[in-house]
Design an enzyme around this catalytic site. Structure first.
Site, PDB file in Angstrom:
ATOM      1  N   LYS A 122       0.839  -1.204   0.000  1.00 14.19           N
ATOM      2  CA  LYS A 122       0.000   0.000   0.000  1.00 14.19           C
ATOM      3  C   LYS A 122       0.874   1.253   0.000  1.00 14.19           C
ATOM      4  O   LYS A 122       0.607   2.216  -0.719  1.00 14.19           O
ATOM      5  CB  LYS A 122      -0.949  -0.020   1.216  1.00 14.19           C
ATOM      6  CG  LYS A 122      -2.106  -0.987   1.020  1.00 14.19           C
ATOM      7  CD  LYS A 122      -2.866  -1.317   2.287  1.00 14.19           C
ATOM      8  CE  LYS A 122      -3.888  -2.404   1.990  1.00 14.19           C
ATOM      9  NZ  LYS A 122      -4.498  -3.004   3.183  1.00 14.19           N
TER      10      LYS A 122
ATOM     11  N   ASP B 185     -11.511   2.373   3.507  1.00 11.98           N
ATOM     12  CA  ASP B 185     -11.850   0.954   3.338  1.00 11.98           C
ATOM     13  C   ASP B 185     -13.367   0.770   3.216  1.00 11.98           C
ATOM     14  O   ASP B 185     -13.832  -0.299   2.833  1.00 11.98           O
ATOM     15  CB  ASP B 185     -11.376   0.153   4.572  1.00 11.98           C
ATOM     16  CG  ASP B 185     -10.158  -0.699   4.282  1.00 11.98           C
ATOM     17  OD1 ASP B 185      -9.878  -0.945   3.099  1.00 11.98           O
ATOM     18  OD2 ASP B 185      -9.487  -1.117   5.251  1.00 11.98           O
TER      19      ASP B 185
ATOM     20  N   GLN C 144      -5.101  -1.913   9.330  1.00 12.21           N
ATOM     21  CA  GLN C 144      -4.924  -3.221   8.708  1.00 12.21           C
ATOM     22  C   GLN C 144      -5.535  -4.312   9.608  1.00 12.21           C
ATOM     23  O   GLN C 144      -5.193  -4.409  10.777  1.00 12.21           O
ATOM     24  CB  GLN C 144      -3.423  -3.476   8.484  1.00 12.21           C
ATOM     25  CG  GLN C 144      -3.111  -4.740   7.720  1.00 12.21           C
ATOM     26  CD  GLN C 144      -3.582  -4.680   6.265  1.00 12.21           C
ATOM     27  OE1 GLN C 144      -3.413  -3.680   5.577  1.00 12.21           O
ATOM     28  NE2 GLN C 144      -4.198  -5.752   5.808  1.00 12.21           N
TER      29      GLN C 144
END
Ligand code: NDP
Length: 284
Positions: free
Chosen positions: A52, A119, A96
């Site tokens: 990322k 997200d 994460q």
């Protein structure tokens, strides 16, 4: 013989568009910024986080990675999230997952500012997806929609079958296909006569998490098959949920694993961060 949907190439094209938009924003003094928080030392998560960061750098974004020790407390993690919520250089915050067992994913995600929740896991964003009024789409299902669109697949009126009903893939995928006017069926572990249902699909999305689960006898001739699965074989090789050898000869379009849906997920994360930066700057 099916045509292979080249996720790597499509991802490259979309990232080039994002990089161009980022360059134009920079001329206005706006630099999209993404903060990624990782707690603990899970090797797979560390690889995702590195990827990322690299992807951010390649398109010209500012990125910050916070690597916190396994024993980080809920209060410490929430304090960092709150600080990033208020940081004007950061437009996207990603925690994460999975988090270590002593931390509750839900509590942490609920504290991310929904406007920075790139997200799209925050309940506000999940609700917005349901009513079709969204700023961010969850990255993997959004990536699938881009693959379909760029491959010239018109979802409208098609029989769409999604195998899997998780909150991060199956359910939002079904919703996005529905918004695109597909006739959508969602299957799961309690579905009876699964093969009968999957054989109806013009568009079949497999998000099961079981290697080679969808076999040739479960698909219709000429169907479009999207394989979201990412499973590790005993030899360490990555493989999907679709048994490529028996399915590919029957269908018209298919995504490979690796090189299909996988590359699109981070690309959609970049797109969500760009969208957020534009919204915060009032240029959307
Ligand atoms: P989950 O384990 O959360 O969900 C799996 C789903 O499959 C569940 O809904 C489950 O049903 C269903 N299922 C399991 N067994 C069967 C069965 N025998 N018949 C029908 N349905 C079944 O997985 P995720 O949704 O998180 O991920 C799915 C796959 O996608 C994984 O391989 C994952 O690694 C991959 N993935 C890939 C991404 C990418 O970037 N390409 C990103 C995210 C995930 P039930 O609800 O009844 O238990």
């Amino acid at each position: 013989m099916a045509k292979i949907i080249d996720g790597k190439q499509i991802s490259k094209e979309v990232r080039a568009e994002i990089a161009a938009e980022c360059a134009a924003l920079k001329e206005k003094g706006i630099v999209p910024g993404l903060a990624v928080i990782i707690v603990g030392t899970d090797p797979a998560s560390q690889v995702y986080v590195r990827n990322k960061k690299k992807a951010c750098e390649e398109v010209g974004f500012h990125s910050e990675v916070y690597e916190l020790p396994e024993e980080t407390t809920e209060a410490e993690l929430l304090a960092l999230v709150e600080r990033l919520n208020g940081d004007s250089a950061i437009h996207g915050i990603l925690v994460q997952l999975p988090l270590p067992k002593h931390l509750d994913d839900k509590i942490i995600i609920d504290h991310i500012d929904p406007e920075k929740d790139v997200d799209a896991f925050h309940p506000v964003n999940v609700g917005k997806i349901m009513i079709g009024d969204y700023d961010f789409l969850p990255c993997t299902p959004a990536g699938v929609m881009v693959l379909l669109e760029k491959s010239g697949v018109d979802v409208s009126g098609k029989e769409c079958v999604v195998v899997g009903r998780s909150n991060i893939v199956g359910k939002p995928q079904a919703m996005l296909l529905l918004h695109a006017n597909g006739t959508v069926t969602v299957c799961h572990s309690r579905t009876k006569n699964l093969a009968e249902v999957t054989r109806r699909a013009d568009i079949l999305v497999a998000a099961v998490g079981k290697a080679d689960f969808i076999t040739g006898d479960m698909v219709k001739e000429g169907a479009v098959v999207i394989d979201v699965g990412m499973n590790r074989r005993a030899d360490g090789k990555l493989t999907g949920d679709v048994d490529f050898a028996t399915v590919e000869p029957k269908v018209s379009l298919i995504t490979p694993v690796p090189g299909g849906v996988g590359p699109m997920t981070i690309t959609m994360l970049l797109r969500n961060t760009l969208t957020s930066a534009k919204r915060h700057a009032g240029v959307l």
